[in-house]
Design a protein around this motif. Structure first.
Motif, PDB file in Angstrom:
ATOM      1  N   LYS A   1     -14.058   5.713  10.600  1.00  0.00           N
ATOM      2  CA  LYS A   1     -14.708   4.570   9.937  1.00  0.00           C
ATOM      3  C   LYS A   1     -13.960   3.267  10.187  1.00  0.00           C
ATOM      4  O   LYS A   1     -14.558   2.203  10.276  1.00  0.00           O
ATOM      5  CB  LYS A   1     -14.766   4.822   8.425  1.00  0.00           C
ATOM      6  CG  LYS A   1     -15.875   5.759   7.997  1.00  0.00           C
ATOM      7  CD  LYS A   1     -15.891   5.796   6.480  1.00  0.00           C
ATOM      8  CE  LYS A   1     -16.774   6.924   5.986  1.00  0.00           C
ATOM      9  NZ  LYS A   1     -16.670   7.096   4.534  1.00  0.00           N
ATOM     10  N   ASN A   2     -12.642   3.362  10.237  1.00  0.00           N
ATOM     11  CA  ASN A   2     -11.834   2.136  10.261  1.00  0.00           C
ATOM     12  C   ASN A   2     -10.989   2.006  11.519  1.00  0.00           C
ATOM     13  O   ASN A   2     -10.082   1.178  11.577  1.00  0.00           O
ATOM     14  CB  ASN A   2     -10.915   2.100   9.033  1.00  0.00           C
ATOM     15  CG  ASN A   2     -11.699   2.236   7.742  1.00  0.00           C
ATOM     16  OD1 ASN A   2     -12.263   1.284   7.265  1.00  0.00           O
ATOM     17  ND2 ASN A   2     -11.757   3.460   7.204  1.00  0.00           N
TER      18      ASN A   2
ATOM     19  N   GLU B   1     -11.652   5.756  -1.489  1.00  0.00           N
ATOM     20  CA  GLU B   1     -13.124   5.892  -1.445  1.00  0.00           C
ATOM     21  C   GLU B   1     -13.510   7.365  -1.378  1.00  0.00           C
ATOM     22  O   GLU B   1     -14.563   7.767  -1.839  1.00  0.00           O
ATOM     23  CB  GLU B   1     -13.686   5.139  -0.235  1.00  0.00           C
ATOM     24  CG  GLU B   1     -13.721   3.625  -0.425  1.00  0.00           C
ATOM     25  CD  GLU B   1     -14.112   2.897   0.863  1.00  0.00           C
ATOM     26  OE1 GLU B   1     -14.453   3.582   1.858  1.00  0.00           O
ATOM     27  OE2 GLU B   1     -14.072   1.657   0.865  1.00  0.00           O
ATOM     28  N   ASP B   2     -12.655   8.157  -0.756  1.00  0.00           N
ATOM     29  CA  ASP B   2     -12.883   9.604  -0.672  1.00  0.00           C
ATOM     30  C   ASP B   2     -12.372  10.246  -1.970  1.00  0.00           C
ATOM     31  O   ASP B   2     -11.477   9.722  -2.621  1.00  0.00           O
ATOM     32  CB  ASP B   2     -12.119  10.166   0.531  1.00  0.00           C
ATOM     33  CG  ASP B   2     -12.645  11.533   0.953  1.00  0.00           C
ATOM     34  OD1 ASP B   2     -12.448  12.477   0.176  1.00  0.00           O
ATOM     35  OD2 ASP B   2     -13.229  11.642   2.043  1.00  0.00           O
TER      36      ASP B   2
ATOM     37  N   ASP C   1       0.809  -1.235   0.000  1.00  0.00           N
ATOM     38  CA  ASP C   1       0.000   0.000   0.000  1.00  0.00           C
ATOM     39  C   ASP C   1       0.832   1.269   0.000  1.00  0.00           C
ATOM     40  O   ASP C   1       0.417   2.280  -0.555  1.00  0.00           O
ATOM     41  CB  ASP C   1      -0.948  -0.005   1.206  1.00  0.00           C
ATOM     42  CG  ASP C   1      -2.157  -0.905   0.959  1.00  0.00           C
ATOM     43  OD1 ASP C   1      -2.798  -0.741  -0.084  1.00  0.00           O
ATOM     44  OD2 ASP C   1      -2.430  -1.779   1.798  1.00  0.00           O
TER      45      ASP C   1
ATOM     46  N   MET D   1      -4.051   1.168   7.122  1.00  0.00           N
ATOM     47  CA  MET D   1      -5.219   1.435   6.263  1.00  0.00           C
ATOM     48  C   MET D   1      -4.883   1.080   4.811  1.00  0.00           C
ATOM     49  O   MET D   1      -3.876   1.559   4.284  1.00  0.00           O
ATOM     50  CB  MET D   1      -5.608   2.917   6.321  1.00  0.00           C
ATOM     51  CG  MET D   1      -5.950   3.407   7.699  1.00  0.00           C
ATOM     52  SD  MET D   1      -7.464   2.681   8.299  1.00  0.00           S
ATOM     53  CE  MET D   1      -7.485   3.347   9.970  1.00  0.00           C
TER      54      MET D   1
ATOM     55  N   VAL E   1     -11.454   8.791   7.888  1.00  0.00           N
ATOM     56  CA  VAL E   1     -10.918   7.446   7.660  1.00  0.00           C
ATOM     57  C   VAL E   1     -10.639   6.759   8.991  1.00  0.00           C
ATOM     58  O   VAL E   1     -10.939   5.570   9.181  1.00  0.00           O
ATOM     59  CB  VAL E   1      -9.634   7.510   6.797  1.00  0.00           C
ATOM     60  CG1 VAL E   1      -8.958   6.141   6.724  1.00  0.00           C
ATOM     61  CG2 VAL E   1      -9.952   8.004   5.392  1.00  0.00           C
TER      62      VAL E   1
ATOM     63  N   SER F   1      -7.313   1.138  -0.882  1.00  0.00           N
ATOM     64  CA  SER F   1      -8.699   1.070  -1.386  1.00  0.00           C
ATOM     65  C   SER F   1      -9.630   1.902  -0.507  1.00  0.00           C
ATOM     66  O   SER F   1     -10.571   2.537  -0.997  1.00  0.00           O
ATOM     67  CB  SER F   1      -9.178  -0.378  -1.442  1.00  0.00           C
ATOM     68  OG  SER F   1      -9.015  -0.990  -0.177  1.00  0.00           O
ATOM     69  N   VAL F   2      -9.360   1.941   0.813  1.00  0.00           N
ATOM     70  CA  VAL F   2     -10.179   2.738   1.737  1.00  0.00           C
ATOM     71  C   VAL F   2      -9.910   4.223   1.511  1.00  0.00           C
ATOM     72  O   VAL F   2     -10.832   5.041   1.470  1.00  0.00           O
ATOM     73  CB  VAL F   2      -9.873   2.335   3.204  1.00  0.00           C
ATOM     74  CG1 VAL F   2     -10.546   3.300   4.175  1.00  0.00           C
ATOM     75  CG2 VAL F   2     -10.309   0.911   3.471  1.00  0.00           C
ATOM     76  N   LEU F   3      -8.622   4.576   1.335  1.00  0.00           N
ATOM     77  CA  LEU F   3      -8.275   5.983   1.129  1.00  0.00           C
ATOM     78  C   LEU F   3      -8.890   6.525  -0.161  1.00  0.00           C
ATOM     79  O   LEU F   3      -9.304   7.680  -0.223  1.00  0.00           O
ATOM     80  CB  LEU F   3      -6.748   6.152   1.086  1.00  0.00           C
ATOM     81  CG  LEU F   3      -6.035   6.419   2.422  1.00  0.00           C
ATOM     82  CD1 LEU F   3      -6.221   5.254   3.390  1.00  0.00           C
ATOM     83  CD2 LEU F   3      -4.554   6.672   2.203  1.00  0.00           C
TER      84      LEU F   3
END
Length: 588
Positions: free
Chosen positions: A586-587, A547-548, A484, A540, A583, A543-545
């Motif tokens: 949420k996580n 999303e924004d 990542d 993290m 972030v 893919s999560v980052l």
């Protein structure tokens, strides 16, 4: 009485005279009944070789050649700006009046308007001692530029008479001086200077101040200094001319000399039409008020193409001596080198690499060496910056003109056709380009923009270099296998490429960007990188980052933040903090 010779042989633009003519090297001559302009380029005891700056078809052996006892020179005085000349400083508008739409041979026109009356303010008094460079009078040449008429270099004497302030032509005597040897000399608003001889100065300064262009990839990544040299090499359609246009329009140079050397006629026509329509963003006046154009298209005689570069240089040095910062756009030095090659072939000289003459490197060196920030003879400080376009055949940067140019310029803006075809403009590739001025200019950036400016620039370059290495892996095994932190490097590199390096010349805020906004954009991108890196280090996934939409939001800063509302950068910093907190929530 003028010396004469008889034409013995003709080989294109090169003619030969038999016998000892008494001509001097680099002397200007008139050839044949039509008085074609030529220059002596070779002398032996038995033969004189002359290159003719006009078409020689119809010329026959037996024609008379007349010497002028003078070198190829240009007339320097009010009226140069807002004018279009050919390669030997003949105004195209005057030629058109005499010969119509097509330029006829042997047309004899004055370089500058000798009948126009200029409003003159005298600056010297009777009894004053004057030297080369002393300003004797000023005239308002255009709305923007005050023309300073100077004593010619290598002249020294005592003023014996001064004209009243008033209206004079460029040929009217306005000052009389008595020279050291007792001879008297009249000085006018104009002077002559040989194009192949650099105008003298007192001192050359090291590079210390950037030529600010408003183009981010130039100002931040690969800056050129005032008095510096840069090359823009690139294949057909990569944007050499457009990059020079942007620099001409937005740079903080006082005066622009644009040399169209050997370019296609239709392209040169477009340049001439566009320049005459451009408005100077600093003053609202026409850009031509501080511009002189030299048009020498590919269908004009090659010898004049070779001379056009030196003509433009001499005009630039003249305005530098007045204390102005001058930028020369030479488009393109490859066509100039091709003219050298053709003339060299006609002269049956031993060819070097790819048929170019062995002295190609020394000619290029002598050309770029005339740039510099100088202290002039009158104590004024002025500069000549040279930005030369290079058109390597097939976009091959290893050909002789590009490789030799690289040796003599300190700034290399390499255009890339894959970027141009992908509509990424300016198509200057960050991996093939470089600037040796960065360390010289670092103190200026520290004092005038921010102490972290160069450090942030280096961080951006490091990210782009990392991206290049990672893309090799991605091409082999795909991007999904990367960890990542490396995926983040690729994403931030995308933000830098699209949000910082790419620039839209047709957007009112993005066409030219002040240095402080360039710094704020770098700061925002690196702040996003820092916050994102912290999240990735915490585990993290990218893919999560992603999303924004924060990455795309930062890319659009260049359009969404007006150049005069830099306080809006605080909103982006807050948005990045909000993204970071969301972030984590949420996580977490």
């Amino acid at each position: 009485m003028n010396k004469t010779g008889i034409v013995y042989g003709i080989n294109g633009p090169v003619i030969y005279l038999k016998g000892n003519t008494g001509f001097k090297m680099s002397e200007m001559v008139y050839v044949g009944e039509q008085n074609l302009v030529g220059e002596v380029i070779g002398l032996t005891r038995d033969t004189t070789t002359i290159q003719v700056y006009e078409e020689t078809s119809g010329l026959k052996p037996g024609a008379t050649v007349t010497a002028t006892n003078d070198a190829i020179s240009v007339l320097l005085g009010p009226g140069i700006l807002n004018n279009i000349f050919d390669g030997i400083e003949r105004p195209l508008s005057e030629i058109a009046k005499k010969s119509g739409r097509y330029i006829t041979r042997g047309v004899n026109v004055d370089s500058l308007d000798t009948s126009k009356l200029w409003d003159v303010n005298m600056k010297v008094h009777e009894g004053d001692e004057v030297f080369g460079g002393t300003v004797i009078a000023t005239t308002q040449e255009t709305k923007m530029i005050e023309h300073k008429s100077m004593v010619p270099p290598n002249t020294h004497g005592i003023v014996t008479w001064v004209a009243e302030d008033g209206k004079y032509t460029i040929q009217d005597p306005i000052v009389k001086i008595k020279m050291e040897n007792g001879t008297k000399r009249d000085l006018t608003l104009c002077q002559k200077w040989p194009i192949r001889v650099a105008r003298p100065t007192l001192e050359r300064y090291p590079a210390s101040e950037p030529l600010i262009t408003g183009q981010r990839i130039l100002d931040t990544m690969f800056p050129i200094a005032k008095g510096g040299t840069a090359a823009i090499p690139g294949g057909f359609g990569t944007g050499k001319t457009m990059t020079q246009h942007q620099v001409a329009k937005w740079s903080n140079a006082d005066i622009i000399i644009y040399i169209g050397c050997g370019e296609r006629g239709n392209e040169m026509t477009q340049v001439l039409e566009e320049f005459s329509e451009l408005v100077d963003p600093k003053t609202g006046n026409p850009l031509m008020d501080r511009t002189a154009l030299i048009a020498n298209t590919s269908n004009m005689p090659v010898a004049a193409r070779e001379a056009s570069i030196y003509t433009g240089l001499t005009l630039a040095e003249y305005y530098r001596d007045m204390g102005y910062d001058v930028a020369i756009m030479a488009d393109s030095t490859s066509r100039w080198a091709e003219a050298l090659r053709e003339l060299s072939g006609r002269l049956e000289e031993m060819p070097a690499e790819e048929g170019f003459p062995a002295y190609l490197a020394s000619r290029l060196s002598a050309f770029y060496e005339r740039a510099g920030m100088m202290r002039c003879l009158n104590g004024q400080e002025g500069s000549v910056s040279i930005i030369g376009a290079v058109s390597p055949q097939g976009g091959d940067f290893s050909e002789p003109v590009t490789m030799n140019t690289k040796r003599f310029v300190r700034c290399f803006w390499g255009l890339d056709k894959s970027l141009a075809y992908a509509r990424h403009f300016p198509a200057i590739h960050w991996l093939t380009s470089y600037s040796e001025y960065i360390n010289d200019l670092a103190p200026w950036y520290k004092d005038h923009v921010n102490k972290n400016f160069v450090d942030m620039r280096n961080q951006l370059m490091a990210i782009l270099n990392n991206e290049s290495s990672l893309m090799e892996i991605v091409k082999l095994i795909g991007g999904d296998v990367l960890p990542d932190d490396q995926k983040l490097t690729l994403e931030i590199a995308r933000v830098i490429r699209l949000g910082f390096l790419q620039q839209n010349a047709f957007h009112k805020d993005d066409t030219s960007v002040p240095l402080i906004k360039q710094y704020k954009m770098m700061e925002t991108i690196l702040y996003l990188y820092k916050k994102s890196k912290t999240l990735v280090t915490m585990g993290m996934p990218m893919s999560v980052l992603k999303e924004d939409d924060i990455f795309d939001k930062v890319i659009s800063i260049k359009f969404d933040v007006p150049n005069d509302k830099l306080e809006m950068f605080d909103d982006y910093r807050n948005a990045i903090d909000e993204f970071y907190d969301n972030v984590l929530k949420k996580n977490g």
